[in-house]
Design a protein around this motif. Structure first.
Motif, PDB file in Angstrom:
ATOM      1  N   UNK A 300       9.360  11.299   0.533  1.00  0.00           N
ATOM      2  CA  UNK A 300       8.099  10.893  -0.268  1.00  0.00           C
ATOM      3  C   UNK A 300       8.029   9.672  -0.959  1.00  0.00           C
ATOM      4  N   UNK A 301       9.401   9.461  -1.357  1.00  0.00           N
ATOM      5  CA  UNK A 301       9.762   7.911  -2.056  1.00  0.00           C
ATOM      6  C   UNK A 301       9.724   6.636  -0.920  1.00  0.00           C
ATOM      7  N   UNK A 302       9.937   7.055   0.187  1.00  0.00           N
ATOM      8  CA  UNK A 302       9.594   6.064   1.308  1.00  0.00           C
ATOM      9  C   UNK A 302       8.150   5.677   1.312  1.00  0.00           C
ATOM     10  N   UNK A 303       7.475   6.477   1.300  1.00  0.00           N
ATOM     11  CA  UNK A 303       5.959   6.205   1.346  1.00  0.00           C
ATOM     12  C   UNK A 303       5.395   5.528  -0.025  1.00  0.00           C
ATOM     13  N   UNK A 304       5.689   6.137  -1.302  1.00  0.00           N
ATOM     14  CA  UNK A 304       5.502   5.632  -2.448  1.00  0.00           C
ATOM     15  C   UNK A 304       5.909   4.014  -2.658  1.00  0.00           C
ATOM     16  N   UNK A 305       7.094   3.706  -2.333  1.00  0.00           N
ATOM     17  CA  UNK A 305       7.642   2.462  -2.412  1.00  0.00           C
ATOM     18  C   UNK A 305       6.909   1.551  -1.540  1.00  0.00           C
ATOM     19  N   UNK A 306       6.502   2.173  -0.352  1.00  0.00           N
ATOM     20  CA  UNK A 306       5.666   1.182   0.556  1.00  0.00           C
ATOM     21  C   UNK A 306       4.198   0.914  -0.218  1.00  0.00           C
ATOM     22  N   UNK A 307       3.815   1.909  -0.781  1.00  0.00           N
ATOM     23  CA  UNK A 307       2.428   1.751  -1.318  1.00  0.00           C
ATOM     24  C   UNK A 307       2.398   0.601  -2.472  1.00  0.00           C
ATOM     25  N   UNK A 308       3.522   0.766  -3.265  1.00  0.00           N
ATOM     26  CA  UNK A 308       3.745  -0.249  -4.412  1.00  0.00           C
ATOM     27  C   UNK A 308       4.052  -1.685  -3.800  1.00  0.00           C
ATOM     28  N   UNK A 309       4.831  -1.810  -2.739  1.00  0.00           N
ATOM     29  CA  UNK A 309       5.150  -2.823  -2.288  1.00  0.00           C
ATOM     30  C   UNK A 309       4.108  -3.755  -1.319  1.00  0.00           C
ATOM     31  N   UNK A 310       3.297  -2.773  -0.910  1.00  0.00           N
ATOM     32  CA  UNK A 310       2.262  -3.477   0.221  1.00  0.00           C
ATOM     33  C   UNK A 310       0.934  -3.054  -0.414  1.00  0.00           C
ATOM     34  N   UNK A 311       0.676  -2.893  -1.578  1.00  0.00           N
ATOM     35  CA  UNK A 311      -0.816  -2.493  -2.134  1.00  0.00           C
ATOM     36  C   UNK A 311      -1.979  -3.429  -1.408  1.00  0.00           C
ATOM     37  N   UNK A 312      -2.991  -2.942  -0.917  1.00  0.00           N
ATOM     38  CA  UNK A 312      -4.200  -3.726  -0.698  1.00  0.00           C
ATOM     39  C   UNK A 312      -5.360  -2.621  -0.904  1.00  0.00           C
ATOM     40  N   UNK A 313      -6.284  -3.370  -1.030  1.00  0.00           N
ATOM     41  CA  UNK A 313      -7.444  -2.207  -1.344  1.00  0.00           C
ATOM     42  C   UNK A 313      -7.901  -1.378  -0.056  1.00  0.00           C
ATOM     43  N   UNK A 314      -7.798  -2.194   1.163  1.00  0.00           N
ATOM     44  CA  UNK A 314      -7.875  -0.985   2.306  1.00  0.00           C
ATOM     45  C   UNK A 314      -6.980   0.042   2.463  1.00  0.00           C
ATOM     46  N   UNK A 315      -5.825  -0.182   1.884  1.00  0.00           N
ATOM     47  CA  UNK A 315      -4.777   0.815   1.736  1.00  0.00           C
ATOM     48  C   UNK A 315      -5.435   2.053   0.789  1.00  0.00           C
ATOM     49  N   UNK A 316      -5.781   1.492  -0.404  1.00  0.00           N
ATOM     50  CA  UNK A 316      -6.167   2.678  -1.531  1.00  0.00           C
ATOM     51  C   UNK A 316      -7.402   3.235  -1.200  1.00  0.00           C
ATOM     52  N   UNK A 317      -8.404   2.569  -0.232  1.00  0.00           N
ATOM     53  CA  UNK A 317      -9.579   3.159   0.323  1.00  0.00           C
ATOM     54  C   UNK A 317      -9.062   4.185   1.223  1.00  0.00           C
ATOM     55  N   UNK A 318      -7.922   3.999   2.092  1.00  0.00           N
ATOM     56  CA  UNK A 318      -7.561   4.820   3.284  1.00  0.00           C
ATOM     57  C   UNK A 318      -7.136   6.088   2.660  1.00  0.00           C
ATOM     58  N   UNK A 319      -6.364   6.032   1.433  1.00  0.00           N
ATOM     59  CA  UNK A 319      -5.565   7.181   0.816  1.00  0.00           C
ATOM     60  C   UNK A 319      -6.541   8.037   0.255  1.00  0.00           C
ATOM     61  N   UNK A 320      -7.643   7.549  -0.194  1.00  0.00           N
ATOM     62  CA  UNK A 320      -9.023   8.370  -0.670  1.00  0.00           C
ATOM     63  C   UNK A 320      -9.450   9.013   0.223  1.00  0.00           C
ATOM     64  N   UNK A 321      -9.544   8.447   1.429  1.00  0.00           N
ATOM     65  CA  UNK A 321     -10.229   9.330   2.823  1.00  0.00           C
ATOM     66  C   UNK A 321      -9.295  10.180   3.406  1.00  0.00           C
TER      67      UNK A 321
END
Length: 333
Positions: A300-321
């Motif tokens: 799970x940490x692999x994904x959490x750190x990717x999110x922190x390191x590569x945050x974009x608005x598109x990624x945020x909205x993708x996770x919500x969907x």
């Protein structure tokens, strides 16, 4: 697509991509623990075969008698290297060049981040990922749009789910004596503690033998509690935590201190997830199946750190969907 493991002389695992669009073969020289079913399904659409080379006490035999014959079948080789296996990396490279074949090389760190969209976390605490020498703390450019999303979605979600709050209040009171809400201390941003609020889904004696991870289909939950856990209704009161600024809508899931202390000692870079606010849902929650313990926490940490390191608005909205899809399908926890 069904993924089939084929044992090759007991040493090398091959995955056959029947619907592959390329004649290229992928060779991973390091232990394959970081590759999950989702990753393999993705890669099998791209590569003709995937060759995974496990730990071995006899690399010379492994490479010359097992890997070498496989190389004859392909003209294009994609080699994913790990510095821990520098000798086998060199041997494979020399074998490919000697046969005048095409080769491209990625480190396991770049391969994970660019292809699999997650950050490689070493299995060995002594191994270093050079891509994680620095990891950002969210600045204004990220915090402001996240705050707008948090407040807007939380207000809409609260108004939309208000009937469920009322229903849950009475069902919990009816099925299990005790308080409706459950308060549990969790670790937040910068390792500060806060009380996470949920609808209570278990009996009051659920942890009489000490702290433990919740499980899928947990027998400690009462009937409506099980339904709340499957449908995520028990998570709704965490909207209050968002208004209190303890949580964000999206971020790493907050854990209890008794678990984070263990993870800090056994999982490299684990404490980096506390650089930002935790979330009600997150990239790890929608990309990784249910699990508990050190092994799953590392993945799970692999994904959490990717999110922190590569945050974009598109990624945020993708996770919500994707969260909405997970809830609709009642998939895992």
């Amino acid at each position: 697509m069904s993924n089939t493991y084929v044992s090759e002389r007991r040493y090398v695992h091959r995955l056959l991509g029947k619907a592959a669009v390329s004649e290229e073969v992928l060779i991973v020289t390091s232990y394959d623990y970081f590759l999950q079913k989702y990753d393999l399904a993705l890669l099998l659409k791209k590569y003709k075969e995937i060759i995974l080379i496990p730990h071995s006490s006899d690399d010379d035999y492994l490479l010359n008698h097992t890997v070498r014959p496989l190389l004859d079948k392909f003209e294009k080789i994609h080699l994913v290297t790990n510095p821990q296996y520098d000798k086998r990396n060199r041997v494979i490279y020399e074998l490919v060049v000697r046969k005048n074949k095409s080769i491209r090389i990625n480190t396991v760190y770049d391969f994970c981040e660019k292809i699999l969209k997650k950050v490689y976390i070493p299995d060995d605490v002594s191994e270093i990922n050079p891509n994680l020498f620095t990891i950002p703390v969210f600045g204004r450019r990220v915090r402001y749009p996240k705050k707008i999303i948090d407040v807007t979605v939380s207000i809409i979600l609260f108004l939309f789910t208000l009937p469920l709050w009322i229903l849950s209040y009475f069902r919990i009171k009816l099925e299990s004596p005790g308080p409706v809400f459950f308060y549990q201390e969790r670790v937040g941003i910068n390792n500060t503690a806060f009380h996470c609020i949920k609808f209570r889904s278990m009996g009051l004696d659920a942890e009489q033998h000490g702290a433990s991870f919740s499980k899928k289909n947990d027998t400690r939950a009462f009937a409506y509690g099980s339904f709340m856990r499957q449908s995520r209704i028990d998570e709704l009161p965490q909207i209050i935590n968002i208004f209190r600024r303890d949580l964000s809508l999206i971020g790493p899931r907050p854990e209890r201190q008794v678990f984070t202390e263990t993870f800090d000692e056994t999982i490299p870079y684990y404490n980096m997830r506390h650089n930002i606010k935790p979330g009600i849902t997150g990239y790890a929650q929608v990309m990784y199946t249910y699990g508990a313990g050190v092994y799953d926490a590392r993945h799970k940490l692999m994904y959490d750190l990717y999110y922190i390191k590569n945050w974009t608005l598109a990624l945020e909205l993708k996770i919500i969907l994707l969260t909405a899809v997970v809830i609709f399908k009642k998939r895992g926890r």
